[in-house]
Design a protein around this motif. Structure first.
Motif, PDB file in Angstrom:
ATOM      1  N   GLU A  60     -92.653  42.971  11.107  1.00  0.00           N
ATOM      2  CA  GLU A  60     -91.383  42.922  10.373  1.00  0.00           C
ATOM      3  C   GLU A  60     -91.335  44.028   9.321  1.00  0.00           C
ATOM      4  O   GLU A  60     -90.324  44.717   9.193  1.00  0.00           O
ATOM      5  CB  GLU A  60     -91.187  41.552   9.702  1.00  0.00           C
ATOM      6  N   LYS A  72     -86.911  41.242  23.083  1.00  0.00           N
ATOM      7  CA  LYS A  72     -85.611  41.696  23.590  1.00  0.00           C
ATOM      8  C   LYS A  72     -84.486  41.441  22.591  1.00  0.00           C
ATOM      9  O   LYS A  72     -83.605  42.283  22.419  1.00  0.00           O
ATOM     10  CB  LYS A  72     -85.300  41.006  24.921  1.00  0.00           C
ATOM     11  N   ARG A  73     -84.497  40.284  21.931  1.00  0.00           N
ATOM     12  CA  ARG A  73     -83.438  39.991  20.951  1.00  0.00           C
ATOM     13  C   ARG A  73     -83.457  40.995  19.802  1.00  0.00           C
ATOM     14  O   ARG A  73     -82.407  41.472  19.366  1.00  0.00           O
ATOM     15  CB  ARG A  73     -83.577  38.567  20.411  1.00  0.00           C
ATOM     16  N   THR A  74     -84.660  41.324  19.319  1.00  0.00           N
ATOM     17  CA  THR A  74     -84.781  42.311  18.233  1.00  0.00           C
ATOM     18  C   THR A  74     -84.284  43.672  18.707  1.00  0.00           C
ATOM     19  O   THR A  74     -83.569  44.366  17.978  1.00  0.00           O
ATOM     20  CB  THR A  74     -86.251  42.409  17.750  1.00  0.00           C
ATOM     21  N   LEU A 121     -82.045  44.279  20.997  1.00  0.00           N
ATOM     22  CA  LEU A 121     -80.579  44.233  21.082  1.00  0.00           C
ATOM     23  C   LEU A 121     -79.924  44.296  19.702  1.00  0.00           C
ATOM     24  O   LEU A 121     -78.879  44.913  19.539  1.00  0.00           O
ATOM     25  CB  LEU A 121     -80.124  42.990  21.841  1.00  0.00           C
ATOM     26  N   LYS A 122     -80.558  43.683  18.712  1.00  0.00           N
ATOM     27  CA  LYS A 122     -80.030  43.732  17.347  1.00  0.00           C
ATOM     28  C   LYS A 122     -80.068  45.149  16.778  1.00  0.00           C
ATOM     29  O   LYS A 122     -79.280  45.491  15.900  1.00  0.00           O
ATOM     30  CB  LYS A 122     -80.827  42.808  16.416  1.00  0.00           C
ATOM     31  N   MET A 123     -80.971  45.972  17.282  1.00  0.00           N
ATOM     32  CA  MET A 123     -81.137  47.343  16.794  1.00  0.00           C
ATOM     33  C   MET A 123     -80.137  48.317  17.429  1.00  0.00           C
ATOM     34  O   MET A 123     -80.059  49.473  17.018  1.00  0.00           O
ATOM     35  CB  MET A 123     -82.558  47.844  17.087  1.00  0.00           C
ATOM     36  N   LYS A 124     -79.388  47.855  18.389  1.00  0.00           N
ATOM     37  CA  LYS A 124     -78.513  48.709  19.195  1.00  0.00           C
ATOM     38  C   LYS A 124     -77.629  49.650  18.369  1.00  0.00           C
ATOM     39  O   LYS A 124     -77.549  50.842  18.657  1.00  0.00           O
ATOM     40  CB  LYS A 124     -77.644  47.820  20.093  1.00  0.00           C
ATOM     41  N   ASP A 125     -76.990  49.136  17.332  1.00  0.00           N
ATOM     42  CA  ASP A 125     -76.092  49.968  16.518  1.00  0.00           C
ATOM     43  C   ASP A 125     -76.843  50.831  15.506  1.00  0.00           C
ATOM     44  O   ASP A 125     -76.543  52.011  15.336  1.00  0.00           O
ATOM     45  CB  ASP A 125     -75.053  49.094  15.803  1.00  0.00           C
ATOM     46  N   SER A 126     -77.831  50.241  14.847  1.00  0.00           N
ATOM     47  CA  SER A 126     -78.558  50.979  13.802  1.00  0.00           C
ATOM     48  C   SER A 126     -79.394  52.122  14.373  1.00  0.00           C
ATOM     49  O   SER A 126     -79.675  53.099  13.680  1.00  0.00           O
ATOM     50  CB  SER A 126     -79.452  50.037  12.995  1.00  0.00           C
ATOM     51  N   TYR A 166     -86.416  54.184  21.981  1.00  0.00           N
ATOM     52  CA  TYR A 166     -85.609  52.959  22.067  1.00  0.00           C
ATOM     53  C   TYR A 166     -85.020  52.829  23.474  1.00  0.00           C
ATOM     54  O   TYR A 166     -85.106  51.774  24.099  1.00  0.00           O
ATOM     55  CB  TYR A 166     -84.496  52.979  21.012  1.00  0.00           C
ATOM     56  N   CYS A 176     -85.798  49.885  26.182  1.00  0.00           N
ATOM     57  CA  CYS A 176     -84.716  49.047  26.718  1.00  0.00           C
ATOM     58  C   CYS A 176     -84.634  49.148  28.236  1.00  0.00           C
ATOM     59  O   CYS A 176     -84.424  48.143  28.913  1.00  0.00           O
ATOM     60  CB  CYS A 176     -83.383  49.420  26.075  1.00  0.00           C
TER      61      CYS A 176
END
Length: 177
Positions: free
Chosen positions: A121, A143-145, A147-152, A164, A168
């Motif tokens: 973290e 995978k969830r983490t 996907l959360k990073m997609k925009d940043s 990245y 993915c």
């Protein structure tokens, strides 16, 4: 400065942290030049045996030297007797190069030590390009983490974006808008 503890042990630990989908494709190598005065060489991250990031000490030190002169010229500061100022300029040059993705072998070892001694973290919050790359290869990043990073991730250095995308694709995650 050779890496301590042994590189082979650190490499084994590092490889054990790589996600299953990339474990056979990713490799980390340290090449030391015995005849170099400091016996440093370079560290390399390869994907499918292709170098993606080469952290060469000689290249980094040369770039740092030129960057220092750029900083001095910008501020019209050529006072070489002021030790504190010289250290400050050198540190600024080093930080700028890391933001550009230019690392020496010693940077790899330093970041590796931080990575091994920090939680995933905390490591994910780092602004260091190399630390982000290590996190993107890490099995503890799910995978969830991702996907959360997609925009940043769009604001990150192109190397981070490349790793990245690689992760993915390996996880069969759709990241296209």
């Amino acid at each position: 400065m050779l890496y301590s503890p042994k590189w082979s042990k650190a490499k084994k630990h590092l490889k054990s942290l790589v996600c299953d989908t990339l474990r056979s494709r990713v490799d980390f190598q340290v090449i030391n030049y015995r005849r170099a005065h400091d016996q440093l060489g370079r560290a390399v991250i390869t994907i499918d045996k292709v170098e993606k990031l080469s952290m060469c000490t000689i290249t980094a030190e040369r770039a740092e030297h030129y960057k220092e002169w750029e900083i001095r010229a910008h501020f019209d500061n050529y006072d070489f007797d002021d030790v504190e100022n010289n250290i400050s300029i050198q540190d600024e040059a080093h930080q700028q190069l890391k933001k550009e993705g230019i690392y020496g072998q010693y940077d790899f070892f330093f970041t590796l030590e931080q990575y091994f001694n920090s939680s995933i973290e905390d490591s994910l919050q780092s602004t260091d390009i190399l630390m982000k790359i290590l996190c993107l290869l890490d099995r503890r990043v799910g995978k969830r983490t991702l996907l959360k990073m997609k925009d940043s991730i769009l604001t990150e250095h192109e190397l981070v974006q490349e790793f990245y995308k690689l992760r993915c694709e390996a996880e069969k995650l759709s990241i296209t808008a």
